[in-house]
Write a protein that holds these residues in place. Sequence first.
Motif: not given
Length: 125
Positions: A17-28, A45-61
């Motif tokens: 549920v975390v947006s890319k902008e929020k992740i970038e702000k936290t990393v900054d 940021v890229e790793r966190l976004m990938e992880r988020g995509d994975e979690e979204q896929g798992q949640f959807k399944r």
Amino acid sequence: MSDLFKKAISLGLGLTVVSKEKIEKTVDDLVKRGELAPGESKALVERLMERGDEEQGQFKRIIQEQVKRVLQEVGVPSESDVTSLEQRVAVLEKKLAELGGTPQLQPEASPAPLEVPPLKGNEIE
């Protein structure tokens, strides 16, 4: 670095549920506080976004599996069940047409019709 990654994943509801902008702000913020090297921020940021995509896929399944299970439990026919029945009906309709007949549906026993009292003088018809 892996400790920061674990902390980021464990925050809140996770990355689903975390947006890319929020992740970038936290990393900054981590870079500003000196907890993360500036050169590592983009990769994180890229790793966190990938992880988020994975979690979204798992949640959807998981949600899809739960919905499917509930629908089966309450007896809702599946798409394949409906398709199979449609095919059977089509075959039967074709056979009936070949025999030259028309389907004669027998109405179910219906209750006696309601009797409506006649209108009196001033009532609208």
